[in-house]
Design a protein around this motif. Structure first.
Motif, PDB file in Angstrom:
ATOM      1  N   ARG A  33       0.890  -1.267  -0.098  1.00 20.63           N
ATOM      2  CA  ARG A  33       0.136   0.094  -0.001  1.00 20.63           C
ATOM      3  C   ARG A  33       0.838   1.265   0.018  1.00 20.63           C
ATOM      4  O   ARG A  33       1.570   1.427   1.038  1.00 20.63           O
ATOM      5  CB  ARG A  33      -0.974   0.025   1.238  1.00 20.63           C
ATOM      6  CG  ARG A  33      -1.989  -1.306   1.191  1.00 20.63           C
ATOM      7  CD  ARG A  33      -2.712  -1.337   2.550  1.00 20.63           C
ATOM      8  NE  ARG A  33      -1.682  -1.989   3.325  1.00 20.63           N
ATOM      9  CZ  ARG A  33      -1.660  -3.220   3.485  1.00 20.63           C
ATOM     10  NH1 ARG A  33      -2.258  -4.142   2.479  1.00 20.63           N
ATOM     11  NH2 ARG A  33      -0.822  -3.840   4.506  1.00 20.63           N
ATOM     12  N   ILE A  34       0.789   1.885  -1.103  1.00 21.38           N
ATOM     13  CA  ILE A  34       1.808   3.189  -1.142  1.00 21.38           C
ATOM     14  C   ILE A  34       0.905   4.324  -0.319  1.00 21.38           C
ATOM     15  O   ILE A  34      -0.106   4.716  -0.341  1.00 21.38           O
ATOM     16  CB  ILE A  34       1.698   3.782  -2.912  1.00 21.38           C
ATOM     17  CG1 ILE A  34       2.545   2.653  -3.544  1.00 21.38           C
ATOM     18  CG2 ILE A  34       2.457   4.996  -2.866  1.00 21.38           C
ATOM     19  CD1 ILE A  34       2.508   2.942  -5.164  1.00 21.38           C
ATOM     20  N   GLU A  35       1.967   5.002   0.350  1.00 24.60           N
ATOM     21  CA  GLU A  35       1.366   6.016   1.410  1.00 24.60           C
ATOM     22  C   GLU A  35       1.824   7.420   0.986  1.00 24.60           C
ATOM     23  O   GLU A  35       1.112   8.492   1.224  1.00 24.60           O
ATOM     24  CB  GLU A  35       2.042   5.710   2.645  1.00 24.60           C
ATOM     25  CG  GLU A  35       1.335   4.158   3.349  1.00 24.60           C
ATOM     26  CD  GLU A  35       1.720   4.097   4.786  1.00 24.60           C
ATOM     27  OE1 GLU A  35       3.006   4.661   5.327  1.00 24.60           O
ATOM     28  OE2 GLU A  35       0.701   3.584   5.633  1.00 24.60           O
ATOM     29  N   GLN A  36       3.019   7.511   0.367  1.00 25.19           N
ATOM     30  CA  GLN A  36       3.509   8.692  -0.367  1.00 25.19           C
ATOM     31  C   GLN A  36       4.546   8.538  -1.386  1.00 25.19           C
ATOM     32  O   GLN A  36       5.375   7.862  -1.408  1.00 25.19           O
ATOM     33  CB  GLN A  36       4.400   9.548   0.832  1.00 25.19           C
ATOM     34  CG  GLN A  36       4.551  10.850   0.736  1.00 25.19           C
ATOM     35  CD  GLN A  36       5.239  11.576   2.143  1.00 25.19           C
ATOM     36  OE1 GLN A  36       5.194  11.055   2.815  1.00 25.19           O
ATOM     37  NE2 GLN A  36       5.437  12.872   1.933  1.00 25.19           N
ATOM     38  N   ILE A  37       4.470   9.567  -2.454  1.00 26.14           N
ATOM     39  CA  ILE A  37       5.052   9.634  -3.540  1.00 26.14           C
ATOM     40  C   ILE A  37       6.223  10.812  -3.610  1.00 26.14           C
ATOM     41  O   ILE A  37       5.252  12.002  -3.704  1.00 26.14           O
ATOM     42  CB  ILE A  37       4.314   9.145  -4.759  1.00 26.14           C
ATOM     43  CG1 ILE A  37       3.657   8.000  -4.868  1.00 26.14           C
ATOM     44  CG2 ILE A  37       5.293   9.252  -5.892  1.00 26.14           C
ATOM     45  CD1 ILE A  37       2.838   7.689  -5.882  1.00 26.14           C
ATOM     46  N   GLY A  38       7.218  10.870  -3.486  1.00 20.93           N
ATOM     47  CA  GLY A  38       8.072  12.049  -3.650  1.00 20.93           C
ATOM     48  C   GLY A  38       8.370  12.435  -5.006  1.00 20.93           C
ATOM     49  O   GLY A  38       7.834  11.944  -6.168  1.00 20.93           O
ATOM     50  N   SER A  39       9.070  13.391  -5.096  1.00 16.34           N
ATOM     51  CA  SER A  39       9.515  14.247  -6.481  1.00 16.34           C
ATOM     52  C   SER A  39      10.728  13.541  -6.992  1.00 16.34           C
ATOM     53  O   SER A  39      11.493  12.871  -6.227  1.00 16.34           O
ATOM     54  CB  SER A  39       9.956  15.682  -6.430  1.00 16.34           C
ATOM     55  OG  SER A  39       8.629  16.192  -5.736  1.00 16.34           O
ATOM     56  N   PRO A  40      11.012  13.441  -8.264  1.00 14.03           N
ATOM     57  CA  PRO A  40      12.083  12.868  -8.622  1.00 14.03           C
ATOM     58  C   PRO A  40      13.399  13.588  -8.302  1.00 14.03           C
ATOM     59  O   PRO A  40      13.340  14.660  -7.956  1.00 14.03           O
ATOM     60  CB  PRO A  40      12.002  12.809 -10.329  1.00 14.03           C
ATOM     61  CG  PRO A  40      10.553  13.113 -10.532  1.00 14.03           C
ATOM     62  CD  PRO A  40      10.120  13.701  -9.097  1.00 14.03           C
ATOM     63  N   ASP A  41      14.488  12.858  -8.182  1.00 11.53           N
ATOM     64  CA  ASP A  41      15.830  13.341  -7.750  1.00 11.53           C
ATOM     65  C   ASP A  41      16.854  13.882  -8.844  1.00 11.53           C
ATOM     66  O   ASP A  41      15.839  13.672  -9.975  1.00 11.53           O
ATOM     67  CB  ASP A  41      16.409  12.564  -6.656  1.00 11.53           C
ATOM     68  CG  ASP A  41      16.993  11.120  -7.384  1.00 11.53           C
ATOM     69  OD1 ASP A  41      16.901  10.913  -8.789  1.00 11.53           O
ATOM     70  OD2 ASP A  41      17.093   9.976  -6.457  1.00 11.53           O
ATOM     71  N   ALA A  42      17.744  13.892  -8.801  1.00 18.14           N
ATOM     72  CA  ALA A  42      18.773  14.455  -9.970  1.00 18.14           C
ATOM     73  C   ALA A  42      18.720  13.415 -10.779  1.00 18.14           C
ATOM     74  O   ALA A  42      18.912  13.655 -12.117  1.00 18.14           O
ATOM     75  CB  ALA A  42      19.965  15.014  -9.501  1.00 18.14           C
ATOM     76  N   GLU A  43      18.664  12.007 -10.672  1.00 21.73           N
ATOM     77  CA  GLU A  43      18.734  11.171 -11.578  1.00 21.73           C
ATOM     78  C   GLU A  43      17.616  10.585 -11.932  1.00 21.73           C
ATOM     79  O   GLU A  43      17.316   9.762 -12.874  1.00 21.73           O
ATOM     80  CB  GLU A  43      19.765   9.938 -10.845  1.00 21.73           C
ATOM     81  CG  GLU A  43      21.296  10.179 -10.403  1.00 21.73           C
ATOM     82  CD  GLU A  43      21.680   9.214  -9.812  1.00 21.73           C
ATOM     83  OE1 GLU A  43      21.239   7.908  -9.815  1.00 21.73           O
ATOM     84  OE2 GLU A  43      22.898   9.375  -9.345  1.00 21.73           O
ATOM     85  N   GLY A  44      16.418  11.032 -11.681  1.00 22.64           N
ATOM     86  CA  GLY A  44      15.081  10.918 -12.199  1.00 22.64           C
ATOM     87  C   GLY A  44      14.316   9.945 -11.266  1.00 22.64           C
ATOM     88  O   GLY A  44      13.249   9.697 -11.655  1.00 22.64           O
ATOM     89  N   CYS A  45      14.983   9.129 -10.262  1.00 25.04           N
ATOM     90  CA  CYS A  45      14.572   8.237  -9.293  1.00 25.04           C
ATOM     91  C   CYS A  45      13.616   8.883  -8.462  1.00 25.04           C
ATOM     92  O   CYS A  45      13.690  10.092  -8.063  1.00 25.04           O
ATOM     93  CB  CYS A  45      15.487   7.453  -8.628  1.00 25.04           C
ATOM     94  SG  CYS A  45      16.446   6.467  -9.792  1.00 25.04           S
TER      95      CYS A  45
END
Length: 320
Positions: free
Chosen positions: A258-270
Motif C-alpha cells: 500500500r503506497i502511502e507517499q510519493i516524492g518528487s524525482p531526484d537528480a537522476e530521475g528516481c
C-alpha cells in the motif's frame, strides 16, 4: 427542486411512518426551517401531514393515507436501470425477481424516459469484481439466508482463519457481500461478529427465535468493522528509491503493498516512495520482484534481508 423534495418527504413518511423535522432535514440536506415550510405547503395542498410533540413525536401521515406517485426524475430512473452485480443477485436467488421488477417499472414509464432507461445498460457497465476471482464454497448460504428471514438461531460448524474448527450457536443478523465474498453477520452472547460463509462447514436452523440487538444497523456495523480491521492491520513501513518507469507497476503490483507517499524525482530521475506492508517477508519478496529497478533505503534490516536473498539466488544459479 422543491417539487422533488415534497415528493421525497411523502415517500419517506410512507416508509418510516414517523420522522422528526431534524431527521427529514438531514436526509434531504436542507434546514429544519425549510422542512417546516414544506410541511405547510403539503398541508395546503390537501396532504394530511400531522405533527406530534414530545418524546417519540415527529411528522407523520394521518391514518392510512398513501400516495401512488413515484416522482422519479430522469436521473433516478437511469440509476435504477444501471447494471447490477448479477452474481450477487444470483447468490441471493433474486435474479429473475429483479428482472421482472425492472420490466414492470419500464412498462409504466413515458416513451422518452423508457428510451433513456433502456440506453443506460448500453452506455454503462459496472463490474464489482477484481481481475482475479476465486469461486468460494457457498453450500451454507441458502440455509443462512433462510434463517435470517425466519429470524431463527443457527448452529454453525465454522473453520477459523487459523484452521481451528469451532461450534457456535449464533443469532443471524444479516448478509454482507465484500466484492464477491459473502459474510454472515451474527451475534454470539451479545457480541456481533462476522463469519466468512465459505468457512462455514455446516449450518442447522434451530427452533429458537433470533435475539436481535436493539437498534442494530447492519451497514453501520460493517463500516465500523472495516475501520477497526484496517486500524489493526500489521504495519511494516518501507522507503524505496525506484526508477520512474517502475512507478505504474508499483501502483498495481500487489494487494499487500500500500503506497502511502510519493516524492518528487531526484537528480537522476528516481523517485522516493513510502510504502507499507504487513510483514517483512512480504516486503522482501515484493522488492526482489523488481530487480535493480528498486532500492531499499529503509529499514536497514530489510536491505540486509534483500541482499542475503539476492546472494542465495545467485548461488543457486551459479552452482553448476
Amino acid at each position: 427542486m422543491r417539487a422533488d423534495r415534497l415528493l421525497s418527504i411523502l415517500m419517506l413518511l410512507q416508509v418510516h411512518r414517523r420522522l422528526t423535522a431534524r431527521d427529514l432535514a438531514e436526509r434531504l440536506e436542507v434546514s429544519e426551517r425549510t422542512i417546516h415550510r414544506d410541511m405547510e405547503a403539503l398541508s395546503s395542498a390537501g396532504v394530511p401531514v400531522v405533527a406530534e410533540r414530545g418524546q417519540g413525536g415527529g411528522w407523520s401521515l394521518l391514518g392510512s393515507y398513501q400516495t401512488t406517485l413515484t416522482g422519479l426524475n430522469l436521473a433516478e430512473i437511469q440509476a435504477l436501470f444501471l447494471p447490477k452485480p448479477t452474481h450477487l443477485l444470483a447468490d441471493l436467488g433474486w435474479s429473475q425477481a429483479f428482472e421482472a421488477a425492472l420490466l414492470k417499472l419500464l412498462a409504466t414509464l413515458p416513451d422518452a424516459n423508457r428510451q433513456q432507461a433502456e440506453a443506460v445498460s448500453q452506455r454503462i457497465h459496472l463490474d464489482p469484481t477484481g481481475w482475479h476471482r476465486w469461486e468460494e464454497e457457498m453450500a451454507a448460504f441458502p440455509i443462512l439466508q433462510t434463517a435470517i428471514w425466519q429470524e431463527h438461531q443457527v448452529q454453525l460448524t465454522y473453520k477459523r482463519s487459523d484452521g481451528k474448527v469451532v461450534e457456535r450457536l449464533v443469532n443471524p443478523l444479516g448478509l454482507v457481500a465484500k466484492g464477491s465474498v459473502w459474510y454472515l453477520v451474527a451475534s454470539v452472547e451479545e457480541e456481533v461478529r462476522s463469519y466468512r460463509i465459505s468457512r462455514v462447514q455446516s449450518a442447522t436452523i434451530t427452533d429458537r427465535p433470533c435475539i436481535r440487538p436493539s437498534e442494530f444497523n447492519l451497514a453501520e456495523y460493517w463500516q465500523r468493522s472495516l475501520v477497526e480491521f484496517n486500524a489493526n492491520l500489521p504495519r511494516y513501513g518501507v522507503m524505496l528509491r525506484v526508477a520512474p518507469d517502475v512507478l505504474p507497476r508499483l501502483r498495481y503490483g500487489g494487494h499487500f503493498a500500500r503506497i502511502e507517499q510519493i516524492g518528487s524525482p531526484d537528480a537522476e530521475g528516481c523517485i522516493l516512495i513510502s510504502i507499507r506492508f504487513d510483514v517483512q517477508e512480504e516486503a522482501c519478496a515484493y522488492v526482489l520482484g523488481f530487480g535493480a529497478q528498486v532500492e531499499v533505503l529503509e529499514p536497514s534490516q530489510l536491505r540486509d534481508r534483500v541482499l542475503q536473498a539476492a546472494k542465495e539466488v545467485i548461488a543457486l544459479y551459479t552452482r553448476y
